[in-house]
Design a protein around this motif. Structure first.
Motif, PDB file in Angstrom:
ATOM      1  N   LEU A   1     -12.987   2.645   9.258  1.00 29.98           N
ATOM      2  CA  LEU A   1     -13.095   1.743   7.958  1.00 29.98           C
ATOM      3  C   LEU A   1     -12.168   2.286   6.838  1.00 29.98           C
ATOM      4  O   LEU A   1     -11.835   1.698   6.018  1.00 29.98           O
ATOM      5  CB  LEU A   1     -14.470   1.538   7.552  1.00 29.98           C
ATOM      6  N   ALA A   2     -12.278   3.710   6.801  1.00 34.09           N
ATOM      7  CA  ALA A   2     -11.632   4.463   5.687  1.00 34.09           C
ATOM      8  C   ALA A   2     -10.190   4.136   5.280  1.00 34.09           C
ATOM      9  O   ALA A   2      -9.800   3.901   4.332  1.00 34.09           O
ATOM     10  CB  ALA A   2     -11.969   6.006   5.820  1.00 34.09           C
ATOM     11  N   PRO A   3      -9.471   4.172   6.286  1.00 30.92           N
ATOM     12  CA  PRO A   3      -8.085   3.766   5.887  1.00 30.92           C
ATOM     13  C   PRO A   3      -7.680   2.358   5.523  1.00 30.92           C
ATOM     14  O   PRO A   3      -7.025   2.152   4.942  1.00 30.92           O
ATOM     15  CB  PRO A   3      -7.073   4.236   7.335  1.00 30.92           C
ATOM     16  N   MET A   4      -8.493   1.497   6.171  1.00 25.58           N
ATOM     17  CA  MET A   4      -8.432   0.177   5.718  1.00 25.58           C
ATOM     18  C   MET A   4      -8.768  -0.137   4.337  1.00 25.58           C
ATOM     19  O   MET A   4      -8.312  -0.962   3.659  1.00 25.58           O
ATOM     20  CB  MET A   4      -9.368  -0.623   6.889  1.00 25.58           C
ATOM     21  N   ARG A   5     -10.012   0.524   4.001  1.00 25.09           N
ATOM     22  CA  ARG A   5     -10.534   0.426   2.791  1.00 25.09           C
ATOM     23  C   ARG A   5      -9.425   0.826   1.785  1.00 25.09           C
ATOM     24  O   ARG A   5      -9.189   0.318   0.890  1.00 25.09           O
ATOM     25  CB  ARG A   5     -11.686   1.148   2.559  1.00 25.09           C
ATOM     26  N   SER A   6      -8.686   2.101   1.894  1.00 24.77           N
ATOM     27  CA  SER A   6      -7.843   2.671   1.101  1.00 24.77           C
ATOM     28  C   SER A   6      -6.528   1.897   0.878  1.00 24.77           C
ATOM     29  O   SER A   6      -6.200   1.470  -0.232  1.00 24.77           O
ATOM     30  CB  SER A   6      -7.382   4.062   1.565  1.00 24.77           C
ATOM     31  N   TYR A   7      -6.301   0.985   2.272  1.00 28.41           N
ATOM     32  CA  TYR A   7      -4.823   0.416   2.150  1.00 28.41           C
ATOM     33  C   TYR A   7      -5.275  -1.064   1.404  1.00 28.41           C
ATOM     34  O   TYR A   7      -4.508  -1.410   0.231  1.00 28.41           O
ATOM     35  CB  TYR A   7      -4.532   0.058   3.383  1.00 28.41           C
ATOM     36  N   TYR A   8      -6.500  -1.598   1.583  1.00 28.67           N
ATOM     37  CA  TYR A   8      -6.565  -2.983   0.898  1.00 28.67           C
ATOM     38  C   TYR A   8      -6.789  -2.695  -0.672  1.00 28.67           C
ATOM     39  O   TYR A   8      -6.672  -3.661  -1.249  1.00 28.67           O
ATOM     40  CB  TYR A   8      -7.579  -3.816   1.685  1.00 28.67           C
ATOM     41  N   VAL A   9      -7.590  -1.812  -0.913  1.00 28.53           N
ATOM     42  CA  VAL A   9      -8.096  -1.441  -2.312  1.00 28.53           C
ATOM     43  C   VAL A   9      -6.927  -1.031  -3.262  1.00 28.53           C
ATOM     44  O   VAL A   9      -6.565  -1.417  -4.254  1.00 28.53           O
ATOM     45  CB  VAL A   9      -9.457  -0.583  -2.336  1.00 28.53           C
ATOM     46  N   ASP A  10      -6.529   0.233  -2.670  1.00 26.79           N
ATOM     47  CA  ASP A  10      -5.534   1.062  -3.470  1.00 26.79           C
ATOM     48  C   ASP A  10      -4.135   0.459  -3.462  1.00 26.79           C
ATOM     49  O   ASP A  10      -3.397   0.730  -4.438  1.00 26.79           O
ATOM     50  CB  ASP A  10      -5.612   2.594  -3.117  1.00 26.79           C
ATOM     51  N   ALA A  11      -3.642   0.030  -2.246  1.00 27.00           N
ATOM     52  CA  ALA A  11      -2.292  -0.450  -2.169  1.00 27.00           C
ATOM     53  C   ALA A  11      -2.267  -2.148  -2.608  1.00 27.00           C
ATOM     54  O   ALA A  11      -1.515  -2.513  -3.279  1.00 27.00           O
ATOM     55  CB  ALA A  11      -1.752  -0.318  -0.793  1.00 27.00           C
ATOM     56  N   VAL A  12      -3.095  -2.913  -1.989  1.00 25.72           N
ATOM     57  CA  VAL A  12      -3.221  -4.339  -2.087  1.00 25.72           C
ATOM     58  C   VAL A  12      -3.645  -4.947  -3.317  1.00 25.72           C
ATOM     59  O   VAL A  12      -3.479  -5.595  -3.770  1.00 25.72           O
ATOM     60  CB  VAL A  12      -3.561  -4.965  -0.675  1.00 25.72           C
ATOM     61  N   GLY A  13      -4.867  -3.850  -3.812  1.00 28.41           N
ATOM     62  CA  GLY A  13      -5.391  -4.183  -5.178  1.00 28.41           C
ATOM     63  C   GLY A  13      -6.752  -5.328  -5.156  1.00 28.41           C
ATOM     64  O   GLY A  13      -7.120  -5.828  -5.945  1.00 28.41           O
ATOM     65  N   LEU A  14      -7.197  -5.376  -3.787  1.00 32.38           N
ATOM     66  CA  LEU A  14      -8.398  -6.044  -3.626  1.00 32.38           C
ATOM     67  C   LEU A  14      -9.833  -5.097  -4.257  1.00 32.38           C
ATOM     68  O   LEU A  14      -9.430  -4.145  -4.174  1.00 32.38           O
ATOM     69  CB  LEU A  14      -8.851  -6.579  -2.117  1.00 32.38           C
ATOM     70  N   GLU A  15     -10.571  -5.836  -4.401  1.00 32.58           N
ATOM     71  CA  GLU A  15     -11.860  -5.138  -5.054  1.00 32.58           C
ATOM     72  C   GLU A  15     -13.022  -5.177  -3.936  1.00 32.58           C
ATOM     73  O   GLU A  15     -13.119  -6.177  -2.767  1.00 32.58           O
ATOM     74  CB  GLU A  15     -12.564  -5.986  -6.109  1.00 32.58           C
ATOM     75  N   VAL A  16     -13.750  -3.998  -4.181  1.00 33.24           N
ATOM     76  CA  VAL A  16     -14.849  -3.865  -3.101  1.00 33.24           C
ATOM     77  C   VAL A  16     -16.111  -4.746  -3.639  1.00 33.24           C
ATOM     78  O   VAL A  16     -16.404  -4.499  -4.847  1.00 33.24           O
ATOM     79  CB  VAL A  16     -15.144  -2.553  -3.103  1.00 33.24           C
ATOM     80  N   LEU A  17     -16.344  -6.091  -2.973  1.00 33.59           N
ATOM     81  CA  LEU A  17     -17.581  -6.827  -3.247  1.00 33.59           C
ATOM     82  C   LEU A  17     -18.752  -6.265  -2.725  1.00 33.59           C
ATOM     83  O   LEU A  17     -19.862  -6.338  -3.463  1.00 33.59           O
ATOM     84  CB  LEU A  17     -17.243  -8.066  -2.929  1.00 33.59           C
ATOM     85  N   GLN A  18     -18.604  -5.677  -1.628  1.00 33.16           N
ATOM     86  CA  GLN A  18     -20.019  -5.050  -0.846  1.00 33.16           C
ATOM     87  C   GLN A  18     -19.311  -4.088   0.024  1.00 33.16           C
ATOM     88  O   GLN A  18     -18.345  -4.304   0.634  1.00 33.16           O
ATOM     89  CB  GLN A  18     -20.753  -6.401  -0.155  1.00 33.16           C
TER      90      GLN A  18
END
Length: 321
Positions: free
Chosen positions: A59-76
């Motif tokens: 999960l960690a690299p996927m979280r980093s990519y989609y949040v830090d690079a793509v700019g999505l927000e963590v909803l849950q």
């Protein structure tokens, strides 16, 4: 200086990008020169794509990519699941599944999920952010006539398209098919034109939606039977090895191709696509869809306002109201 270097690095793969775009789209979907009406769909205007579920071993690299690079927000977020989106709307559900084998491009599965941005400025903003945080993920770009598209691969190798539509009144239709090309699109020029040198934080009304989902399948005739004849999408474009489907006169909500997966059997349990979601307009439309599934002899499950069915290759589709 570092930002500019990474920004320019997008251009270093532009030649590859154009090759990729040409292979993906092959030929123009039609030779339209007018604006004939799009093909009618059984699904109603207002049908939209919803959450795409991805299965990952980490999960960690996927979280980093989609949040830090793509700019999505963590909803849950939990130890085994991550819900990502913008402004409270979920777009991706990423599930920890370390026991599964890696996905293969020769199998059926996800070709790419595609986030649609409401304007070129918001798209340029996220492109600029990826250029400064994950430029290595860039894999191509093209002007498809109906859209301006940029392609990436996430840390697991899942395809991701970020795009903005061109004005709908400029789309060309002939005999129910829309013209989609693959003209060159320079990412640096696009960023410079729509953003300049300044970074921008997209406003809430600049949030993306899940514009379309593109799948790998084993046979296009079977894909047409399932996604058009049974689920109720209209076929809106055809090119060598690919079909495109939509409701409500959109260019496409869904696509299927056999470019690397021709004759694929039912997909094994693997990482990559967990499921895709189609958001229907009403309970009545869901009832009609389940009737078509029954008439086609397909097995499905229903839990309240959600119907789950697999396509002929085991790609899981969820229909929601």
């Amino acid at each position: 200086m570092a930002t500019r270097t990474l920004y320019i690095s997008l251009a270093s793969v532009l030649a590859l990008a154009l090759i990729i775009a040409g292979v993906w789209w092959g030929v123009r979907s039609s030779s339209a020169t007018g604006n004939d009406k799009p093909a009618a769909a059984t699904l109603l205007d207002g049908t939209q794509m919803g959450v795409v579920e991805l299965l990952t071993a980490d999960l960690a690299p996927m979280r980093s990519y989609y949040v830090d690079a793509v700019g999505l927000e963590v909803l849950q977020e939990s130890a085994d699941r991550l819900s990502l989106g913008r402004e409270g709307t979920e777009l991706l559900s990423i599930v920890h599944a370390p026991e599964r084998a890696a996905d293969s491009p020769a199998n059926a599965g996800l070709y790419h999920s595609a986030l649609l941005y409401p304007n070129e400025t918001s798209l340029a903003s996220v492109l600029m952010n990826i250029a400064t945080t994950a430029p290595q993920s860039y894999s191509g770009s093209a002007d498809h006539s109906v859209s301006l598209a940029f392609y990436f691969q996430d840390p697991d190798g899942n395809g991701l398209e970020l795009y903005a539509d061109t004005p709908e009144d400029s789309w060309e239709w002939k005999n129910g098919l829309v013209t989609m090309g693959a003209a060159p699109l320079d990412p640096n020029a696009f960023i410079q034109k729509h953003l300049g040198s300044a970074a921008a934080t997209p406003a809430s009304n600049d949030s993306p939606s899940m514009g379309h989902v593109h799948l790998r399948v084993g046979d296009l005739d079977q894909a047409r039977s399932f996604y058009a004849d049974t689920l109720g999408f209209a076929v809106t474009a055809e090119s060598e090895g690919a079909l495109f489907y939509a409701a409500g006169g959109y260019h496409h909500h869904l696509a299927t191709n056999t470019w690397g997966s021709a004759n694929a059997a039912e997909r094994p349990e693997s990482l990559g696509l967990g499921s895709l979601t189609i958001q229907l307009t009403s309970e009545a439309e869901l009832v009609a869809a389940t009737a078509r599934l029954s008439d086609a002899g397909l097995e499905f499950t229903q839990d309240g306002g959600m119907v789950t069915v697999n396509d002929p290759w085991g790609n899981t589709v969820r229909l929601l109201t």
